[in-house]
Design an enzyme around this catalytic site. Sequence first.
Site, mmCIF file in Angstrom:
data_model
loop_
_atom_site.group_PDB
_atom_site.id
_atom_site.type_symbol
_atom_site.label_atom_id
_atom_site.label_comp_id
_atom_site.label_asym_id
_atom_site.label_seq_id
_atom_site.Cartn_x
_atom_site.Cartn_y
_atom_site.Cartn_z
ATOM 1 N N ASP A 37 70.414 116.568 91.313
ATOM 2 C CA ASP A 37 71.373 116.887 90.258
ATOM 3 C C ASP A 37 70.694 116.916 88.892
ATOM 4 O O ASP A 37 70.045 115.938 88.484
ATOM 5 C CB ASP A 37 72.492 115.848 90.230
ATOM 6 C CG ASP A 37 73.461 116.028 91.377
ATOM 7 O OD1 ASP A 37 74.016 117.129 91.508
ATOM 8 O OD2 ASP A 37 73.652 115.075 92.156
ATOM 9 N N ASP A 150 77.070 122.045 96.693
ATOM 10 C CA ASP A 150 77.755 120.939 96.023
ATOM 11 C C ASP A 150 78.781 121.327 94.969
ATOM 12 O O ASP A 150 79.520 120.462 94.506
ATOM 13 C CB ASP A 150 76.725 119.992 95.393
ATOM 14 C CG ASP A 150 77.273 118.597 95.189
ATOM 15 O OD1 ASP A 150 78.146 118.178 95.978
ATOM 16 O OD2 ASP A 150 76.840 117.913 94.253
ATOM 17 N N HIS A 419 76.649 121.768 88.167
ATOM 18 C CA HIS A 419 77.966 121.417 88.699
ATOM 19 C C HIS A 419 78.391 119.989 88.377
ATOM 20 O O HIS A 419 79.519 119.603 88.704
ATOM 21 C CB HIS A 419 78.016 121.665 90.212
ATOM 22 C CG HIS A 419 76.971 120.923 90.988
ATOM 23 N ND1 HIS A 419 75.724 121.449 91.254
ATOM 24 C CD2 HIS A 419 76.971 119.695 91.545
ATOM 25 C CE1 HIS A 419 75.013 120.595 91.948
ATOM 26 N NE2 HIS A 419 75.751 119.511 92.149
#
Length: 1023
Positions: A37, A150, A419
């Site tokens: 991430d 995701d 995201h």
Amino acid sequence: MRVLLIYSFWLYFTFSQEKTISREPIQTYVIPHSHMDVGWVYTIQESMHAYAANVYSSVTEELSKVKHRKFIAVEQEFFRLWWDSVATDNHKKQVRQLLKEGRLEFVIGGQVMHDEAVTDLDDEILQLTEGHGFLYETFGVRPRFSWHVDPFGASATTPVLFALAGFDAHLISRIDYDLREEMQKNKKLQFVWRGSPSLRERQQMFTHTMDQFSYCTPSYLPFSNSSGFYWNGVALFPDPPKNGIYPNMSLPVTKETLHAYAKTMVENIQQRAAWFRTNHLIWPWGCDKQFYNASVQFQNMDPLVDYINQNSKEFGLTVQYATLREYFQAVHQSNLSWEVKGSEDFLPYSTEPFQAWTGFYASRSVLKGIARRASSQLYAAETLFARYRVGLPDGPVPKDWALDKLKALRWAVSEVQHHDGITGTESPKVADMYIQHLSQAMMGTDELLAALLLLPQSLGTPDILGTHYRQGSPREGPPQVLEQHVIVYNPLAWNITTIINVTVTFPMATVFDDDGQPVPAQIQKSAESNLTFDLFIVAQLGGLEHREYLIQFSEKPCSGVQKSNATHAAKAVKFERRSVKNWSKTGRRLMPVLNECYTLMFDQDTNLLHTITDRINKRRVRVTQDFWEYQANGDVKKGPISDNYIFTANGSATRAYQAVEMEIVPGKIVSEIRQYFYRDEADSQYAYSVVTRVPEGFQSQLLCHRLEQSYSLGPLVVNREAVLRTSTALQNNRTISTDGNGYQMMKRPYRTYVNNTVARNYYPMVRAAYIEDDSSRLVLLSDRAHGVSSQSSGQLEVMLHRRLWNNREWNLGYNLTLNDSSVVRPVLWMMLGSPGATSQLYQREALLLQHRPVAVPIDQPQRARQKNKPRTKPWVRPVVLPENLHLQTLSVPGWGYSSNHSLHLRTIDSGKKASLEADYDRVLLRIMHLFEEGEDPVLSKPATVNLKEVLHGLGEVKAVEERSLTGTWDIADLQRWKWKTDEDLESPANERSLCSYGSGGFNVTISPKEIRTFFIHFSIHNY
């Protein structure tokens, strides 16, 4: 993002373990990967230090040791940081070799794995282009597959963009839990997606949906208390352990555990294979923050893979390390026909009955607003720099300095599309990081814009950029008169008439254009401060044109016959505060505010909007706007909660105020209605406010039709979710239409669920949403993403702000409770008209809101200076496209690679890549058709333009190359895979060539919803 280990553990027991008997052995493709991430809980710097850099170092080293090992790399931000600051020369050599061997594969290839719900189309393309440009320039590779595992739901826009970028297959994961269960049962997890109803099979995309285990390896081991298949354990923050021992390291694979591991893996493979039509199965090996110690990972998996293959007859399957290409290639070669899915999407997304992931549509509204403003500023700076480079290649603004400023903002805007970025689902320190990166980069482009607008004007060269501002010496004049100069730039390729608001500190001002003519203007006290005034200026600007305006200030209102008569001094009329408890009789005293398009009636008994009359269609509609709040539960012991991600309505919304004040400022340029909402009747400070501006038309259909609304909300009470509710008499049957990433409109019928119906009927609005009946349509346009719904017939509800806290241990541990105490100031534009009339306007209006003209004051108010010689009009023409086409991109990317693929590969192989210089003469152009097929009788038709003529306002076009969406493919060389469908339609890839060169000119025909990408080469004239 939400960690999937616990979820996978639960699923292992919940769902059937029935084995699948297949006619052929299951061919299992083990895909090693690490989900990294770009933000979320930890900052990028923290993640690089704790694990991300080690992922690429250790994976590169381990793949180089054993020939059958493979790995897929996804997000480019971490890889680029590693490549530029960590990787050794040997690492870089190994990466190049692994890419040649096909054992390291870049999938998606964007800067991040972008969100699909609240991101704007232009920003999705930007981040994809940033990553693809780096990969192609550095390695000559072009990703062909996606790995969108995701994002919280899947948009129909995404497969269209990936098709335009040259992808052959798309992979998604997060869809509604109940829908996934049905698709698994019916073996419909794979399909051909035609995301655009206008483009249909031309840009269709084979799509694979992950099964219930998603992208993480099932972690449950029946023979161990440790999780399985994660032999490197769980990453530690802030520092990696010096002894290399991480928490929760899986039990090693030994002689004693080998068979038990194999049995567990085989049973999971057999369970999953039953959900797919072919005997090819993808088995993701990895999860969040994995493979930072690739050595221990492969040392344990290698013998497990060998053991299963040695006993393949017993197990009924084989396993192999694989890239995504190998898996999709096997599925493609199965030669099956696939079900076609139309332009519907997978939004909203729920993980269980009371977990609707619709809250993030409105989480961290401040961040969403800054991200959108940064994107708009980048768009303006890119177009202005492109114009400057073509027209003044040897000008005084250093090109390297300018490109560095643009690159910094490209990086920051791309980064926040992650995201767990623009979604607002990150921790506070990560949100602060995004804002810091955006703000710093915006300061740099502010400097660039100022330089481009000012510096070239002192030269004795043709005025490529527009009109001149020439300093003179002080001149005599009335002592009270001060002057200020403002340059206004229109970054869109349309001629516009608009109203510019300049905040000033003087009560009167007169405005002159660059011809010395007085300009219609209006001045009034600001709604935000008693110390400032709003000066509204009517500006007429050509496409990509800027003009200079002279403002003369006076401490006193003008008197006599003076030019200041062009400026109207408007004054506010105040109305008494009205209490909700006294609303027994309403509608008796209505106050009209009108322009050429609308008559708005405000009720003096409530101080609320009462009706809007569409003067063109002569239809009056009952319309009221006010604020409501959902009260969220914060105690997990008492029921479902709301958090960064999830919206769980704890009952119906309640009115958020008890009294309303109103002021009306009637004007000749714009009339303004100011409404203030008080939580308690006796409060001195308002909780909510809305300022509605009703502009005069000035012969502009677009300007007349918009009602510009600015809101103020916050700080909210904890565990409140605030909505603007627009209630109308439209009979929409609770159906709403929302935009998919600003690309296309999605019709959203109201659905009733057993649980959580309110939250599951919320949808993302990025640019636009509307409700309609047979006669009228009410449209809202937004400057940032929000959540929207129609909970009752005639209602359009917009969630503008959220402030939450809960005691869930997981949320507290990662600081994801969203205790957002900020004040947010979003902007919405409202339109009302017939469905046909609004269809012609709302898409252009949405872009006019997103890309409002840039106003740059180039000096402070000062004594008047001597008049110079009369200004001459610029010799360049505006750049103007037809009203159904949008100049989506005009930039100088600065890539150094050759457009000739073979030549570029030879350059890389020769080792000369490091010497490539930025190409400042190649301009990237994208043009988009705004309309769907059949949406409008005229504007939905294909539009043909001659690029040489259209771009003549920039310079002389000498060559045009059509490229793929991200610029890495010559469109003539791009051949995407064709997938058979149940409709027996084949995709006519690349069968058209609509660019013609030679005596016929550079003609391009753009069909509805097409996005066409070009490299433009201009004849460079050095002055």
